[in-house]
Each structure stands twice: as C-alpha cells, then as structure tokens.
Design a protein around this motif. Sequence first.
Motif, PDB file in Angstrom:
ATOM      1  N   UNK A 332       0.860  -1.260   0.003  1.00  0.00           N
ATOM      2  CA  UNK A 332       0.100   0.073   0.064  1.00  0.00           C
ATOM      3  C   UNK A 332       0.867   1.078   0.156  1.00  0.00           C
ATOM      4  N   UNK A 333       0.938   1.999  -1.152  1.00  0.00           N
ATOM      5  CA  UNK A 333       1.609   3.247  -1.210  1.00  0.00           C
ATOM      6  C   UNK A 333       0.655   4.346  -1.047  1.00  0.00           C
ATOM      7  N   UNK A 334       1.136   5.015   0.089  1.00  0.00           N
ATOM      8  CA  UNK A 334       0.395   6.389   0.336  1.00  0.00           C
ATOM      9  C   UNK A 334       1.057   7.648   0.012  1.00  0.00           C
ATOM     10  N   UNK A 335       0.646   8.600  -0.562  1.00  0.00           N
ATOM     11  CA  UNK A 335       1.345   9.799  -0.644  1.00  0.00           C
ATOM     12  C   UNK A 335       0.506  11.072  -0.010  1.00  0.00           C
ATOM     13  N   UNK A 336       0.722  11.458   1.019  1.00  0.00           N
ATOM     14  CA  UNK A 336      -0.095  12.352   1.859  1.00  0.00           C
ATOM     15  C   UNK A 336       0.947  13.587   2.493  1.00  0.00           C
ATOM     16  N   UNK A 342       2.427  17.324  10.482  1.00  0.00           N
ATOM     17  CA  UNK A 342       2.106  16.450  11.874  1.00  0.00           C
ATOM     18  C   UNK A 342       3.001  15.480  11.936  1.00  0.00           C
ATOM     19  N   UNK A 343       4.278  15.822  11.350  1.00  0.00           N
ATOM     20  CA  UNK A 343       5.445  15.043  11.619  1.00  0.00           C
ATOM     21  C   UNK A 343       6.167  15.265  12.831  1.00  0.00           C
ATOM     22  N   UNK A 349       7.833   9.295  12.221  1.00  0.00           N
ATOM     23  CA  UNK A 349       6.592   9.113  12.733  1.00  0.00           C
ATOM     24  C   UNK A 349       5.768  10.170  12.336  1.00  0.00           C
ATOM     25  N   UNK A 350       4.358   9.913  12.497  1.00  0.00           N
ATOM     26  CA  UNK A 350       3.178  11.160  12.350  1.00  0.00           C
ATOM     27  C   UNK A 350       2.534  11.154  13.658  1.00  0.00           C
ATOM     28  N   UNK A 351       2.464  12.368  14.168  1.00  0.00           N
ATOM     29  CA  UNK A 351       1.543  12.463  15.366  1.00  0.00           C
ATOM     30  C   UNK A 351       0.201  12.175  15.272  1.00  0.00           C
ATOM     31  N   UNK A 357      -5.870  10.164  11.822  1.00  0.00           N
ATOM     32  CA  UNK A 357      -6.962   9.160  12.191  1.00  0.00           C
ATOM     33  C   UNK A 357      -7.616   8.747  10.845  1.00  0.00           C
ATOM     34  N   UNK A 358      -8.124   9.741  10.081  1.00  0.00           N
ATOM     35  CA  UNK A 358      -9.020   9.887   9.140  1.00  0.00           C
ATOM     36  C   UNK A 358      -7.999   8.810   7.911  1.00  0.00           C
ATOM     37  N   UNK A 359      -6.811   9.148   7.739  1.00  0.00           N
ATOM     38  CA  UNK A 359      -6.219   8.305   6.791  1.00  0.00           C
ATOM     39  C   UNK A 359      -6.284   6.950   6.946  1.00  0.00           C
TER      40      UNK A 359
END
Length: 817
Positions: A332-336, A342-343, A349-351, A357-359
Amino acid sequence: MNISSIGKKIDDIEVKISYRIIELFSAGLYSSPNKAFEELICNSYDAYASEVEVYVSSDLSATDAYIWVLDNGEGLDESELKDLWRIGESSKRKNPSKDIARLQIGQFGIGKLATYILARKLTYLTKKNNRYLIAVMDYDVISNDNDAIFIDEIEVTEAEAISLLNPYLKSINKIRMFGKDSVKSWTISILTDLKPKASEITEGRLKWILRTALPLNPNFKLHFNGVLIESSKINIPILKTWTIGLEDQTAESLDWAESREENGEHYVDFSNLKGVNGQFELYSDSLLEGKSADLGRSNGIFLNIRGRLINIDDPLLGMEAFSHGAFNRTRIVINADELDNNLTSTREAVKESRPFSQLKEYIKKKFNNEVKKYYFDKEQTDYQKATVAYRMAQTSYTTSKRPIYSFINKFYSDEICNPFLIEKPKENDKDQLVNAYNIDVETGDQVIEKIIYEPMMPGSPIAKLDLVRRLLKINVMHPYVANYSGAYKTLFPLEGIAIAEVLTEAHMYELGIDENIVNNVMKKRDATFKELAFSDRESTPAVAMLLKDSLSNPTGLENAVYRALLALGFETSQIGGPNKPDGKADAILGYDEFSKSRNYSLTFDAKSTNKKVIAAGTSHLSALKRHQSTYEADYCIEVAIGYQGETDPNSAISVEAIMQKVTVIKASDLVRLMFLATPKQIGLDKLRDLFETCYAPYQVKEWIDNIQNIETEVPPYFDIVDVIYELQKFDSEPPTVSVVRTELNRKLSKKFSSSEVKEQIKILQALVPGCVSLENEFVGTQVKPETIKSRITSLLSNIPYEWTELYNEIFEEEKTS
C-alpha cells in the motif's frame, strides 16, 4: 584529517548547543544508525543534487574507518555554512520557490545531529562560486559547561581541497569535483573517528533503506560504493491494483471523503486531509519470503510525505494487525504531503491527530472492504472444487467415504434421527444416495466435491454437509469463521476444520455411539470454537469506556460498536464491505416453557463522521432495512455520534426511523446503556424490548432514561459467585441454575426465580469475561471467588465519576452483606 596547517580562517561559526541537547536529540531520537545515515542524504536531496555518492568503509569497526556523502547540489557559501549549524532552525521551507523546484524534506534543523551517534568528527567541505570552504565539528569538545561552541570557517584552495580528499575518495566517485570540466558546486560530508554504533550499519539493510525510503525522482541518482542504487523491484505478479480516488468504493462510502481527478491524477480528499493519492497492490504470492525479507519489507503500508518514506519499520502505522493472508501479499503506497505538519521532529513518525486518524481509517476500510474481499473471493474461486476433491481424494476410504456411507444406511434405517452437522436427506433421495455412495469406490467421486460460504441461522454449527449435492456449506456467521477467516494464508486450514467436524460426526454414528452423546459432543465442540472466537471478550464497563473515547474519535466507532454488542452478551460477527452491514449480532436465549425459541438477531451499522451530527439522508435507513432482510435478522440498529433533529419527534430522522423500524442510537446513549447493564441487570431479553419498541433517537433516550430511573433490587453478584464455587467444590455433579437458585434463596432468604438468577449470571459473564461460565443450564467459576471480586473492584476504579455511585451501591452492599 588535519586542517590546522592549511587554508585561511575567514570567520567563526557559532553553534548554540549543549551536551545535554545533543544527547537528547541524537541518541534519543535517532537510535537507528541507518536512519542517522539517511539524514545526510536528505540534505543532498534538499540541495537539489541530481547525483549523490555514498562511501562506507568495508570494516566500520576499524580505527581508520570512515563514511562520506558527496553531492552535486547547490553547495554552501559563507552564510549558508553558518546557517547549516543553526540548531533547531531551517530556512528550507521559508522560500516558496524551493518547494516549487523540489519539495523540501528538512524543516526542523536537527537532522545533522543524527551523525553524533555515528562519529566523533563531522567535516563539511563545499564548493560554490569557485570558492572552497571547510568546517569541522568535533563532538568531543561539547560539554555541559558551555551552551555554545565555535567552529573555524576556513577557505582552502583547489589544490588544498584535493590534498585533503585524496585519502578518502579512492577514485570511485562519479562526480567530477576538480579541473576544467568539474561541476559548478558540490558538498561532501565526511564522518571520521567512528563510534561503535557505526559498526551496526549493515550494507544490505542500508541499501534497502536507500532504495525504499528516499524520494523516487528521475533527476536524483544515488551511488553506493560506486554502484548505482535502483529502486526496489518485486518479481511477483500483481493480481490487482486499486488506485486511490479512481472508482473508489471506500471513499464513496465515507461521508468525510471525496474522490477527485486533477490533470489525469486521482486523489481522495478527507475533511481534515487533502490530496491523498497512491495505490493498493495485491500480489499473487507473499511478499515476506526470500532473503530480502531479512533486509527490509516489501509488504504493508508505505507512507510517503514530500516524497520520503516515513514508516520504514512500521508496516501498519501503529494499527492493529490486518488479515495476515491478504496483508502479506499487499503493498500500500500512500502519498500524503499535507501530513508534513503532523510529523515528529525526527520525521520517523506522524503525530496522532484527526488527519492521521482519518487516513488510517480509510486505509483499514479499503483494505478490508476491497482488497481482502477480492483476495478471499479469488481464493475461494481458485480452490473450491478441484482442490477440495483433491484433498478428499488423499484421505482413505475408512476415513471419509465409509463413515458417510454408513450414515446414509443408518439414517434410512431410522437409527439416526437428528444429526447436528449433516443435513437430513429426504426420503425420496434414498435410492439415489444409497446407489451413488455404494459405487464411489469405483468412480472415484468424493463425499465432498464443493465448498461454499453462506450465512446461516443463529445457533447453527460451523458447517453443514448436503449429502445429495456433496456440498459443504461453511457458516460465515459462525463466530469462529467470522473472526478467524482472515488469519490464514489460505482458506485450507479453516476448511480442514469444517471437513473434520462433519466427518467426526459421521465416525461417531458409524461406531454406534448413542445419538444423544453424539449430539452433545458435537455441540460442545462447536461451543468450544465459539468460546475461542470470543476469548477476547471485554467487560461491559471497559467497552463503555472505549465507546466513550470514540465520541472524540468517531473513525473508531465501528469497532467500538462491535465490541459493545459483544460485551453485552451477543454472539457478534463483523461483516463489512459494499452493500453489507458492519456486522450481525445474535442473542442466544434458548427456548421458553412452550418450546418456542427466544433467540433473536440484529444487523448493525456505525456511521463515522467528523461532524457532531449527521443528516437523515446520510443514515441510509432503507439500505439498513435491506441488510436486515438479506441476513434474516429480526431487528437492525444504527449508531452515530449524533443526528440532526434527534430530540424532535417530527424531524426527518425520527419520522424515517419509525417508518423503517430501524433503531437509531446516539453513541452517547449506547455508552449509558453499557454502564447501566450491570447495575440495572440489562440482559439480552430486556434489550429485545428496546429494539422492538424504540426507533427514533429520542425514543431510545427515553427508554434508557426510564431504565436508569427504575429502582432495581441489588443483585447478589458476590453471593452467586460464592454459591457456584462451593457447589462445584463439594458436589460430585456440576451445578445447574436451579440448584444455584435454591441455595442462593436459602442463604439470603430471598425468592429469586431461575430466570432471574440465570440473567444475573449472564451479566456476571459480561462484567468479568472468562471467570464465570454458563452452558445451557450448567454453571461454573473458572477462578476463585476472591479473584473475581478483586477483578470487579479493579474495574470499578476505572469507571467515570458519574457512574461510581451506582456501582458502589451494588458492590459496597455486596461487601457488607
């Protein structure tokens, strides 16, 4: 490297840093030597380098070992070299034109400190505007006594630069640094006097990180020890690719997500996170196998922010495990890019936040509802006939064919009346069955030729065998199947269990065992499978707290509702997927004195939203009613954070809920119901009245209000536990509900009915799962009464203040009685 005798000092570079700060930021935040190494290369990327070269000594534990990173980026002038050492500051994002040319990765100004865990000395030598500048950081001079140190900023000639670098370059570098055709600018970072941590760097793992974690950009080439690093390739065929935002069923099902197309690219916009794109790829085989699995992963989630992989060693982004069989085959490759804000400071990591949460909720739903479903549908299609017949052909005649043939003869001889897993054949099928199974030895036909998965009525076993069609029907609503079908790489193990259960019943009949015993054994085995599936059942107060937490994180509501129904005593199965309910819950209540079934079932759906209320149109109650019909349920419910017009009897949601007869519940009211379950003795029987009479949110609230205000006799939970324990300790037979009732009434001088005692035992089961058992009329405790009481007391300490008085009223009285 000795620079004390060459070049000319042109200025001081002030570095405001203390030993404490560097220990915190480096050793604490960058514990991985590979991650620390990666930071240097990111600096090259941010400097618009088109080529980067990396050299790592073959033996990093040697005293003269070193590491260097060379790039043909913009280079550094005097002021830029000073800016480089401004700790906690970065100018990379201050100039918008930089992002247009290439999205900048760095933003915190601390990445360079990661080198502290690798080396004692870090040297920067850079060329820009035909000038050569050098600066050396000696980490050993940093102490607790100083808040700042000064580094010499030195200018050297080209000849002096060549002299300094000759011992390190080894003639392997591709970038032409000196001479007539040299590049206009470059920077080299050299790590010397290496620390023990550097020896933890392994070439294979480091090369995997460089292939995978850094931005894939045709204008960015990376060489490792003279060899070009190419992005990782997977030599396994892809079964199917789902492009995010393209015919995206999951995005369409979420009221906080919207698909769009822009310049031929597809995206999904969430209410709190825009511009998410990427793809889900399902491969024909596991991505965990082979030597490369030891170096890095190929499966799971790859979250890229501004082109850089964030979650190198976290394939699930901190979520609970997905279905292993499908997940091991999925990339699963996600570009956001919007998650950049939020890093964490290390960019590892992402806070936790609403956008993140939505992602994660979107990823989980898309995987479960589209990828996993496709995987298991294909597995079933590929294996259901030929493979089943092949597997059955590997069994001996005495293992499979003879027991079934014996069953048919005994059934038509009236020796078998009520089998549990084998469907009773019709009288007019007798000749066909007897003749067909009699010649099986010659034809090679198998007793099971095909397997299908279908929903069955509550209380049905794990599978049923249709003798005429030679068809094994596996019950998708059975808790064991529903909860563990995704835990296997293929469906073979699950199907093997179902086949073994059917053949075990046939074997027992063949051996001449009394039918009552056969029935009891097979039903106990089936009950064991259900108990295994429900082994993670949680207490009602604990789930109420989980549900309460979901009020501020509605994307977790679906799982919370499933666990809430499970805790209330339902046999609950998750379903999910397009045009399907989130799940189904069965209330197993047995039969009344007139032999009429008291069981009932319901389908349930949870509506996640980032808003405080949802509109009637968003509820899609007519679709929920179709779910109820499709799954042959008696009722259906929907849970959401709130509804427009929820208190108004004439609102759209109230009118439609009553018209469709769908019980619509606010999540906060379900929380109250969970907390009231124990003190007000709300069992499955009492809950039926809620689903039977209440549909609109205001009706549900009034029903719960009435329950809360009713005076209820304090249930003797502790006394029940004591009585059961004493009976099973000193009696030679297991205690029944009626025996417990008699002893309880004698002990307390009360007149509890058997049904009241049974309901109280069920509530105890929900309060302390795994401690009290109830099977038909037989009861038991699995641990000592003191253990049960201490667990209840522990539970009470976590209950919100507004509910403690109600619970204390029960259990304080229990303690003093």
